[in-house]
Scaffold this motif. Structure first.
Motif, PDB file in Angstrom:
ATOM      1  N   ILE A  39     -29.398  18.576   1.985  1.00 39.44           N
ATOM      2  CA  ILE A  39     -30.390  17.390   2.264  1.00 39.44           C
ATOM      3  C   ILE A  39     -30.801  17.722   3.824  1.00 39.44           C
ATOM      4  N   GLN A  42     -36.693  16.217   7.419  1.00 41.69           N
ATOM      5  CA  GLN A  42     -38.204  16.645   7.057  1.00 41.69           C
ATOM      6  C   GLN A  42     -38.642  17.228   8.406  1.00 41.69           C
ATOM      7  N   LEU A  60     -30.494  23.820  -4.303  1.00 47.14           N
ATOM      8  CA  LEU A  60     -31.552  22.978  -4.141  1.00 47.14           C
ATOM      9  C   LEU A  60     -31.579  22.486  -2.864  1.00 47.14           C
ATOM     10  N   TYR A  62     -33.863  19.607  -0.444  1.00 48.04           N
ATOM     11  CA  TYR A  62     -34.693  18.651  -0.343  1.00 48.04           C
ATOM     12  C   TYR A  62     -34.934  18.168   1.018  1.00 48.04           C
ATOM     13  N   ILE A  64     -36.302  15.264   3.668  1.00 47.39           N
ATOM     14  CA  ILE A  64     -36.248  13.904   3.595  1.00 47.39           C
ATOM     15  C   ILE A  64     -36.864  13.405   4.951  1.00 47.39           C
ATOM     16  N   LEU A  79     -31.837  10.219  -6.473  1.00 45.59           N
ATOM     17  CA  LEU A  79     -31.777  11.801  -6.117  1.00 45.59           C
ATOM     18  C   LEU A  79     -30.225  12.104  -6.849  1.00 45.59           C
TER      19      LEU A  79
END
Ligand code: NAD
Ligand code: ZN
Length: 359
Positions: A39, A42, A60, A62, A64, A79
């Motif tokens: 996580i 961004q 994975l 992500y 954010i 999520l």
């Protein structure tokens, strides 16, 4: 009864330590479905750090955007469902970002193994089983989220943490290089969160030699960073801020926060004001409770030409102020610490409303 706390299991600290993350995760990759979830704030999309994330083919990642809203229960549930549907239970979760991303990583780790909505677990010790292995990599220092046993989530009814021993990170990676790009205003507000943690932890009934030792050292570091001869956002000061944040967090863990945080929760819950900024707005008006701390805080504000708006309460109607006061009043552990056993004689809804009207 004395509090019995669980700490972070492993900590690596130092410039460039982020490069060790891949090696740190490697032995855990055999667990569950043998992949990691990252996580990432961004902000780092397209930045150099993105290429340094040790993600492997199955992992994975992500990104954010934490500026849209603070972490929510709905966000975590969605999520979690998506991740489990895609690839089943991961080996672990890594959060790379500020308090918001670290809280998402902590909450996600728990919700991957606990059934139902995260709203069911907002509170103390409601989580039923341990989450998956989780790692925190702070990229802003101040909130102490890297060390705390809570993952603060905003739900439909309450803004409250998933608070239990399993929330605490298994590993943190403290690399001061990662906080170099924090915008100056955030650097100030989040650093002040640490300073305020210490002032509040020190000035209250639960203060003790253990919490005091951490607060004293964290405050010394804050004074260097925000008032010293070489004050400012420098690599040397970033080294110190990262440690101050951790120690401030440990201090409040063994003691408690006080008046500023109690009011700050009211402001954030009702108006959505960000945690560290809300604390600064409030600390500016708490001379009656923390005279020395507030005087020093104001010196820091002046030193960095920070403008804290005044007259905000003029825009708020009585209903809004009353709601804020009720949120703040319902934090008895903070009042017990800050005021004492007789806090209800001293702190009333009207007293709290008057404090909010100072803003
Ligand atoms: P944040 O995570 O909300 O980030 C603030 C801003 O800084 C965002 O715009 C983010 O994109 C940006 N950013 C992050 N790292 C950056 C970097 N290195 N360079 C440039 N920009 C960067 O900030 P925060 O103040 O650390 O966290 C606030 C959150 O933490 C709130 O959701 C609050 O509820 C929570 N919180 C948690 C605890 C806890 O113990 N769990 C304690 C206090 C606050
Ligand atoms: Zn705080």
């Amino acid at each position: 009864m004395h509090k019995n706390f669980k700490g972070i299991e492993k900590t690596v600290y130092g410039r460039g330590s982020f490069s060790q993350l891949g090696d740190i995760l490697a032995p855990k990759r055999t667990e569950n479905n043998q992949y990691f979830v990252f996580i990432v704030d961004q902000y780092f999309k397209g930045k150099d750090l993105e290429n340094r994330i040790p993600a492997e083919a199955k992992d994975l990642v992500y990104f954010i955007d934490v500026d849209v809203h603070e972490p929510t229960t709905e966000q975590i549930d969605t999520l979690r469902d998506e991740i489990l549907a895609k690839q089943g239970l991961p080996s672990g979760v890594v959060g790379i970002g500020g308090g918001s991303v670290m809280d998402i990583a902590k909450a996600l780790s728990l919700m991957l193994t606990n059934e139902g909505s995260s709203t069911l677990y907002q509170g103390l010790n409601l989580v039923k089983v341990p989450g998956v292995y989780h790692v925190g990599v702070p990229t802003i220092s101040g909130t102490g989220a890297e060390v705390s046993m809570t993952a603060v989530l905003t739900g439909p009814v309450k803004k409250l943490g998933l608070k239990c021993e399993w929330t605490v990170f298994n590993q943190v990676v403290l690399d001061p290089e990662l906080i170099a790009t924090v915008p100056t205003d955030w650097w100030f507000y989040t650093g002040m969160d640490t300073y305020i943690h210490c002032i509040e932890s020190e000035n209250g009934h639960f203060n003790n030699a253990y919490s005091h030792a951490y607060a004293e050292q964290a405050m010394k570091l804050c004074r260097d960073i925000y008032l010293g001869e070489n004050a400012g956002q420098t690599p040397e000061n970033d080294d110190k801020l990262m440690v101050a944040s951790l120690m401030g967090g440990l201090s409040l863990t063994y003691s408690e926060v006080g008046v500023c945080h109690a009011l700050s929760y009211g402001l954030s819950k009702i108006l959505g004001t960000r945690h560290c900024y809300a604390n600064c707005l409030i600390m500016n008006h708490l001379e009656d409770y923390y005279p020395e701390g507030v005087a020093e805080f104001k010196q820091m504000v002046k030193r960095f030409n920070v403008t804290l708006p005044q007259g905000l309460a003029k825009e708020w109607d009585d209903e809004t102020i009353t709601k804020m006061a009720h949120v703040s009043y319902n934090l008895p552990h903070m009042w017990l610490h800050a005021i004492g056993e007789n806090w209800q004689e001293v702190i009333t809804i009207d007293v709290l409303k008057d404090l909010f009207k100072r803003l």
